[in-house]
Design an enzyme around this catalytic site. Structure first.
Site, PDB file in Angstrom:
ATOM      1  N   ASP A   1       0.588  -1.574   0.054  1.00  0.00           N
ATOM      2  CA  ASP A   1       0.008   0.103  -0.183  1.00  0.00           C
ATOM      3  C   ASP A   1       0.468   1.070  -0.088  1.00  0.00           C
ATOM      4  O   ASP A   1       2.402   1.163  -0.128  1.00  0.00           O
ATOM      5  CB  ASP A   1      -0.863  -0.307   1.211  1.00  0.00           C
ATOM      6  CG  ASP A   1      -0.096   0.061   2.439  1.00  0.00           C
ATOM      7  OD1 ASP A   1       0.987   0.369   2.521  1.00  0.00           O
ATOM      8  OD2 ASP A   1      -1.075  -0.144   3.325  1.00  0.00           O
ATOM      9  N   HIS A   2       0.484   3.034   0.093  1.00  0.00           N
ATOM     10  CA  HIS A   2       1.341   3.494   0.200  1.00  0.00           C
ATOM     11  C   HIS A   2       2.354   3.671   1.689  1.00  0.00           C
ATOM     12  O   HIS A   2       3.037   4.506   0.895  1.00  0.00           O
ATOM     13  CB  HIS A   2       0.525   4.310   0.456  1.00  0.00           C
ATOM     14  CG  HIS A   2      -0.392   4.451   1.605  1.00  0.00           C
ATOM     15  ND1 HIS A   2      -1.932   3.742   1.941  1.00  0.00           N
ATOM     16  CD2 HIS A   2      -0.587   4.980   2.496  1.00  0.00           C
ATOM     17  CE1 HIS A   2      -2.189   4.009   2.481  1.00  0.00           C
ATOM     18  NE2 HIS A   2      -1.939   4.513   3.742  1.00  0.00           N
TER      19      HIS A   2
ATOM     20  N   CYS B   1       3.126  -3.114   3.455  1.00  0.00           N
ATOM     21  CA  CYS B   1       2.295  -1.462   4.592  1.00  0.00           C
ATOM     22  C   CYS B   1       2.918  -1.440   5.077  1.00  0.00           C
ATOM     23  O   CYS B   1       4.162  -1.416   5.385  1.00  0.00           O
ATOM     24  CB  CYS B   1       0.936  -2.515   4.563  1.00  0.00           C
ATOM     25  SG  CYS B   1       1.070  -2.959   6.189  1.00  0.00           S
ATOM     26  N   GLY B   2       2.627  -0.518   6.643  1.00  0.00           N
ATOM     27  CA  GLY B   2       3.082  -0.059   7.520  1.00  0.00           C
ATOM     28  C   GLY B   2       3.659  -0.556   8.268  1.00  0.00           C
ATOM     29  O   GLY B   2       5.073  -0.221   8.963  1.00  0.00           O
ATOM     30  N   THR B   3       2.820  -1.640   9.200  1.00  0.00           N
ATOM     31  CA  THR B   3       3.068  -2.127  10.028  1.00  0.00           C
ATOM     32  C   THR B   3       3.469  -3.573   9.628  1.00  0.00           C
ATOM     33  O   THR B   3       3.595  -4.713   9.805  1.00  0.00           O
ATOM     34  CB  THR B   3       1.801  -2.283  11.393  1.00  0.00           C
ATOM     35  OG1 THR B   3       0.779  -2.820  10.684  1.00  0.00           O
ATOM     36  CG2 THR B   3       1.762  -1.011  11.710  1.00  0.00           C
ATOM     37  N   GLY B   4       2.979  -3.695   8.180  1.00  0.00           N
ATOM     38  CA  GLY B   4       3.146  -5.373   8.202  1.00  0.00           C
ATOM     39  C   GLY B   4       1.927  -6.843   8.503  1.00  0.00           C
ATOM     40  O   GLY B   4       1.213  -7.651   8.264  1.00  0.00           O
ATOM     41  N   ILE B   5       1.026  -5.549   9.037  1.00  0.00           N
ATOM     42  CA  ILE B   5      -0.037  -6.926  10.651  1.00  0.00           C
ATOM     43  C   ILE B   5      -1.166  -6.397   9.164  1.00  0.00           C
ATOM     44  O   ILE B   5      -2.256  -7.389   9.558  1.00  0.00           O
ATOM     45  CB  ILE B   5      -0.494  -5.831  11.118  1.00  0.00           C
ATOM     46  CG1 ILE B   5       1.135  -5.798  12.517  1.00  0.00           C
ATOM     47  CG2 ILE B   5      -1.416  -6.523  12.240  1.00  0.00           C
ATOM     48  CD1 ILE B   5       0.693  -5.884  13.895  1.00  0.00           C
ATOM     49  N   GLY B   6      -1.932  -4.962   8.508  1.00  0.00           N
ATOM     50  CA  GLY B   6      -3.220  -5.724   7.355  1.00  0.00           C
ATOM     51  C   GLY B   6      -2.368  -6.807   6.859  1.00  0.00           C
ATOM     52  O   GLY B   6      -3.842  -7.031   6.689  1.00  0.00           O
ATOM     53  N   MET B   7      -1.453  -6.169   5.983  1.00  0.00           N
ATOM     54  CA  MET B   7      -1.095  -7.166   5.022  1.00  0.00           C
ATOM     55  C   MET B   7      -1.847  -8.557   5.470  1.00  0.00           C
ATOM     56  O   MET B   7      -2.650  -9.787   4.305  1.00  0.00           O
ATOM     57  CB  MET B   7       0.000  -6.591   4.164  1.00  0.00           C
ATOM     58  CG  MET B   7       0.352  -5.634   3.608  1.00  0.00           C
ATOM     59  SD  MET B   7      -1.062  -6.002   1.979  1.00  0.00           S
ATOM     60  CE  MET B   7      -0.160  -4.374   0.856  1.00  0.00           C
TER      61      MET B   7
ATOM     62  N   HIS C   1      10.057 -23.762   9.101  1.00  0.00           N
ATOM     63  CA  HIS C   1       8.866 -24.920   9.922  1.00  0.00           C
ATOM     64  C   HIS C   1       8.024 -24.705   9.529  1.00  0.00           C
ATOM     65  O   HIS C   1       7.241 -25.556   9.353  1.00  0.00           O
ATOM     66  CB  HIS C   1       9.422 -23.757  11.481  1.00  0.00           C
ATOM     67  CG  HIS C   1      10.469 -24.009  11.991  1.00  0.00           C
ATOM     68  ND1 HIS C   1      10.850 -24.552  13.747  1.00  0.00           N
ATOM     69  CD2 HIS C   1      11.804 -24.674  11.593  1.00  0.00           C
ATOM     70  CE1 HIS C   1      11.215 -24.219  13.434  1.00  0.00           C
ATOM     71  NE2 HIS C   1      12.693 -24.546  12.588  1.00  0.00           N
ATOM     72  N   ASN C   2       7.396 -23.579   9.179  1.00  0.00           N
ATOM     73  CA  ASN C   2       6.297 -23.441   8.553  1.00  0.00           C
ATOM     74  C   ASN C   2       5.829 -23.595   6.721  1.00  0.00           C
ATOM     75  O   ASN C   2       4.969 -23.366   6.486  1.00  0.00           O
ATOM     76  CB  ASN C   2       5.436 -21.971   8.626  1.00  0.00           C
ATOM     77  CG  ASN C   2       5.845 -21.455  10.466  1.00  0.00           C
ATOM     78  OD1 ASN C   2       6.731 -20.067  10.915  1.00  0.00           O
ATOM     79  ND2 ASN C   2       5.685 -21.654  11.436  1.00  0.00           N
TER      80      ASN C   2
ATOM     81  N   HIS D   1       7.886 -30.817  10.790  1.00  0.00           N
ATOM     82  CA  HIS D   1       6.647 -30.327  10.899  1.00  0.00           C
ATOM     83  C   HIS D   1       5.917 -29.983   9.730  1.00  0.00           C
ATOM     84  O   HIS D   1       4.950 -28.970   9.233  1.00  0.00           O
ATOM     85  CB  HIS D   1       7.891 -28.394  10.196  1.00  0.00           C
ATOM     86  CG  HIS D   1       9.099 -28.596  11.124  1.00  0.00           C
ATOM     87  ND1 HIS D   1       8.896 -27.791  12.457  1.00  0.00           N
ATOM     88  CD2 HIS D   1      10.347 -28.501  10.748  1.00  0.00           C
ATOM     89  CE1 HIS D   1       9.757 -27.651  12.740  1.00  0.00           C
ATOM     90  NE2 HIS D   1      10.704 -27.903  12.153  1.00  0.00           N
TER      91      HIS D   1
ATOM     92  N   ARG E   1       2.684 -31.062  11.163  1.00  0.00           N
ATOM     93  CA  ARG E   1       2.154 -29.137  12.265  1.00  0.00           C
ATOM     94  C   ARG E   1       1.475 -28.909  10.652  1.00  0.00           C
ATOM     95  O   ARG E   1       0.138 -27.931  10.651  1.00  0.00           O
ATOM     96  CB  ARG E   1       2.800 -28.685  13.227  1.00  0.00           C
ATOM     97  CG  ARG E   1       3.377 -29.585  13.698  1.00  0.00           C
ATOM     98  CD  ARG E   1       5.047 -28.341  14.454  1.00  0.00           C
ATOM     99  NE  ARG E   1       5.377 -30.035  15.499  1.00  0.00           N
ATOM    100  CZ  ARG E   1       7.127 -30.248  15.766  1.00  0.00           C
ATOM    101  NH1 ARG E   1       7.754 -29.375  15.307  1.00  0.00           N
ATOM    102  NH2 ARG E   1       7.176 -30.643  16.668  1.00  0.00           N
TER     103      ARG E   1
END
Ligand code: RB5
Length: 146
Positions: free
Chosen positions: A8-9, A65-71, A98-99, A133, A136
């Site tokens: 995003d911006h 994005c700004g935090t990476g959280i929303g994305m 692992h993931n 892994h 899991r």
């Protein structure tokens, strides 16, 4: 390997940094925006890119994005996506091993372009370990298929 990238911006500078890195590494990629000078909504970028990874059009995806959280929240709503929000080198390696994360999210208001580049380099080059892994990651896939 084919990588889809978007921001995003709030993530334009790191997106450009990672595109430069992938060019240097000879990794094929496609940029899905944003074409922004203005404020945009991160789900409009996260969801289409996540769908392209989930349907196999792209092998991996990178979102900023700004935090990476929303994305990361948005991308993880798409079935088959394991999007890791990463701001340190240890997690960049561990989430691949692992993931088997198939998407990486980072926040430009959290880390600088230098660290983002190193994180992306490690994430793009580290192989999934499988083995213990697999069970899991398999449980996540099973849940998605219920
Ligand atoms: C945009 O202001 C900001 O909310 C976005 O870039 C991101 O940080 C959301 O999680």
């Amino acid at each position: 390997m084919k990588v889809a990238i978007a921001s995003d911006h709030g993530g334009v500078n790191i997106r450009e940094e990672i595109k430069g890195l992938m060019t240097e590494m000879g990794i094929e990629f496609e940029d899905f925006g944003c074409e922004c000078g203005t404020s945009v909504d991160y789900p409009d970028y996260a969801l289409p890119v996540a769908e392209k990874v989930a349907n196999g059009e792209f092998d991996k995806g990178i979102l900023i994005c700004g935090t990476g959280i929303g994305m990361s929240i948005a991308a993880n709503k798409v079935k088959g996506i394991r999007c890791a929000l990463v701001h340190d080198m240890f997690s960049a390696k561990a989430t691949r091993e692992h993931n088997d994360s198939n998407m990486l999210a980072m926040g430009e208001r959290v880390i600088g372009p230098g660290l983002a580049r190193e994180i992306a380099k490690v994430w793009l080059t580290t192989e999934y370990e499988g083995g213990r892994h697999e069970n899991r990651v398999g449980k996540i896939k099973e849940y998605e298929n219920q």
